[in-house]
Design an enzyme around this catalytic site. Structure first.
Site, short mmCIF file in Angstrom:
data_model
loop_
_atom_site.label_atom_id
_atom_site.label_comp_id
_atom_site.label_asym_id
_atom_site.label_seq_id
_atom_site.Cartn_x
_atom_site.Cartn_y
_atom_site.Cartn_z
N SER A 74 -24.37 -8.34 -65.95
CA SER A 74 -24.88 -9.71 -66.07
C SER A 74 -23.89 -10.76 -66.51
O SER A 74 -24.20 -11.95 -66.50
CB SER A 74 -26.07 -9.74 -67.03
OG SER A 74 -27.21 -9.33 -66.34
N SER A 111 -27.68 -11.60 -64.79
CA SER A 111 -28.72 -12.44 -65.32
C SER A 111 -28.23 -13.70 -66.02
O SER A 111 -29.02 -14.61 -66.26
CB SER A 111 -29.57 -11.64 -66.31
OG SER A 111 -28.79 -11.23 -67.42
N LYS A 135 -26.53 -18.41 -73.95
CA LYS A 135 -27.58 -17.78 -73.12
C LYS A 135 -28.89 -17.77 -73.91
O LYS A 135 -28.88 -17.60 -75.14
CB LYS A 135 -27.13 -16.36 -72.75
CG LYS A 135 -28.02 -15.67 -71.72
CD LYS A 135 -27.41 -14.34 -71.26
CE LYS A 135 -28.31 -13.59 -70.30
NZ LYS A 135 -27.72 -12.34 -69.79
N1 GLN Z 1 -28.60 -6.77 -62.67
C1 GLN Z 1 -28.78 -5.75 -63.67
C2 GLN Z 1 -30.23 -5.52 -63.94
O1 GLN Z 1 -31.04 -6.21 -63.39
C3 GLN Z 1 -28.00 -6.10 -64.88
C4 GLN Z 1 -28.71 -6.87 -65.90
C5 GLN Z 1 -27.87 -7.17 -67.09
O2 GLN Z 1 -26.70 -6.85 -67.15
N2 GLN Z 1 -28.52 -7.74 -68.08
O3 GLN Z 1 -30.58 -4.64 -64.67
#
Ligand code: GLN
Length: 471
Positions: free
Chosen positions: A177, A153, A78
């Site tokens: 994410s 994400s 990532k």
């Molecule tokens: N979708 C969540 C957010 O936007 C989780 C993001 C994540 O786990 N990095 O905060």
């Protein structure tokens, strides 16, 4: 031709050991898929230029008998994980030219095992989002249906894996994410216990929630990659020493369902139907499924959207146009800050910084932040109590199926609802895993979400493997 679709870590290791193919053959096979598919899918935003050197190291390990299960295994990284000498941008213009000056601990651990890092994958900017649409480098498409998002994400990492552009992948999970994109692309995704995997050298989002974890096509691969990075690290102050981790207890083979939590607004009926089938599958695998009451977990999402923006606003304060990243010249220092931050950050990141700054401001700190911390502690206790009765707790992973591009972009609260079932595990710090659980009429994947007590990833793997036999 190597059958990449059905390849697993153990199978690849076997072939490499026997000499059926070399590390170089294996990596070439993945690179040719990437060459063919990445232009359309946009899973990777960069393929590393030193793959040949990495391959040589792995081949040497096979030649001199020091190879491990992970040696020569191609992996997608990532874009928020530091790999010395390579750009790590968190998919933001703010860090588009930021070259890592050191290795994150996970990269170091995997390098020592001879893993081959293929490239860095697209993500929501600074890991904020559930669709990978907030990236500064364009959308990543879901390889199962390219008109739909891959989730986020860590959307690039899952798409890389789902298109056979890597054998396993790494992600980070602050509120879902890893698990939600795994669910959207029909893969397995694990968020380990907070403190299990080192976060040293990972670009921070919400420090009390962030955790690094693994993706695989099945539970076994996800477990092997987790084992390769599951270690104490004195460079990460939140890392927990191995001897302080809770020791395994025998399983009761009892799984809890927080029934009233499942029927909230916005949970699609097909998803509930699939969930009921999953309960039956687990019963068939020998587990007792019992209803449990967790009255406080419904507040997890609200707590998350107080604590995470607060931590985001604090963590991202370091990007001031001077110390790190994008710099926009201006006459006054204050204008350097505002112009650099205004240009470097996208809309969603700016929204979170504004929210977080407001939450932490004088007069609101107590009303919002301190209250959220109190509720967080109560939620943790609620889980602890529940785990006295059951080995694990299950829900669906996402309240809705993979959606189309643009569908939720103008509706931030709708987007935030993606995290309904995934955030409780981050709030409590417990491990959780998403597993594919069949497909709907148009071929989109359903998924099962399993949560376990602190440091009991072994429970997730046991249940995961039993479940996979029933799907
Ligand atoms: N979708 C969540 C957010 O936007 C989780 C993001 C994540 O786990 N990095 O905060």
């Amino acid at each position: 031709m190597i059958d990449l679709r059905n390849l697993t870590i153990k199978k690849a290791h076997d072939h490499l050991t026997k000499g059926d193919f070399t590390v170089s053959d294996l990596i070439d096979a993945y690179l040719s898929v990437i060459n063919e598919k990445n232009k359309d899918i946009n899973a990777y935003i960069e393929i590393y230029n030193d793959i040949d050197d990495q391959v040589k190291i792995a081949e040497q390990m096979f030649a001199n008998g020091t190879a491990t299960l992970m040696t020569g295994i191609p992996i997608a990284l990532k874009d928020n994980m530091l790999f010395e000498g390579h750009i790590a941008s968190a998919s933001s213009h703010m860090l588009e030219n930021y070259k890592a000056t050191y290795d994150s601990s996970i990269v170091k651990q995997l390098k020592n095992q001879g893993v081959v890092f293929l490239g860095r994958t697209n993500m929501d900017e600074f890991a904020m989002g559930s669709s990978t649409e907030t990236s500064a480098y364009g959308n990543t498409k879901n390889p199962i249906d390219t008109s739909r998002v891959p989730g986020g994400s860590s959307g690039g990492s899952v798409a890389a894996l789902a298109m056979d552009g890597a054998l396993v992948a790494l992600g980070s999970d602050t509120g879902g994410s890893i698990r939600q994109p795994a669910a959207f692309c029909g893969l397995v995704g694990l968020k380990p216990t907070y403190g299990a995997v080192s976060r040293y050298g990972i670009i921070s989002m919400g420090s009390s929630l962030d955790q690094v974890g693994s993706f695989g096509k099945n539970t076994e691969d996800t477990e092997i990659l987790f084992n390769a990075i599951n270690d104490y690290d004195d460079k990460d102050s939140t890392s927990v020493k191995k001897e302080e981790r809770i020791l395994p207890k025998p399983l009761k083979k009892k799984i809890g369902v927080p029934r009233s939590f499942l029927t909230g607004d916005g949970v699609e009926s097909d998803i509930i139907k699939n969930f009921e089938e999953n309960c039956k599958r687990l019963e068939k695998a020998g587990y007792e499924i019992v209803d449990i009451s967790l009255p406080l977990i419904k507040y997890s999402l609200a707590v998350y959207y107080i604590i995470s923006p607060a931590e985001v606003s604090s963590n991202l304060a370091r990007y001031d146009g001077i110390r790190y990243g994008l710099h926009v010249e201006a006459d006054k220092l204050f204008d350097v800050y505002t112009k650099s931050r205004g240009k470097g950050f996208g809309r969603e990141v700016r929204r979170r910084i504004l929210l977080g700054t407001y939450i932490l401001s004088h007069g609101y700190y107590d009303a919002y932040y301190n209250k959220a911390i109190k509720v967080r502690n109560a939620i943790k206790q609620e889980f602890e109590k529940a785990f006295l009765e059951v080995d694990a707790i299950i829900t669906p992973t996402s309240p809705f199926m993979p959606f189309k591009f643009g569908e939720k972009l103008e509706d931030p609260v709708g987007m935030y609802l993606s995290d309904l079932f995934s955030v409780p595990a981050n709030i409590a710090g417990i491990p959780a895993m998403s597993l594919p659980s069949g497909k709907n009429d148009i071929g989109l994947p359903f998924s099962l979400h399993i949560m376990a007590p602190l440091f009991r990833e072994d429970i997730l793997f046991t249940i995961g493997k039993d479940f996979e036999k029933q799907v």
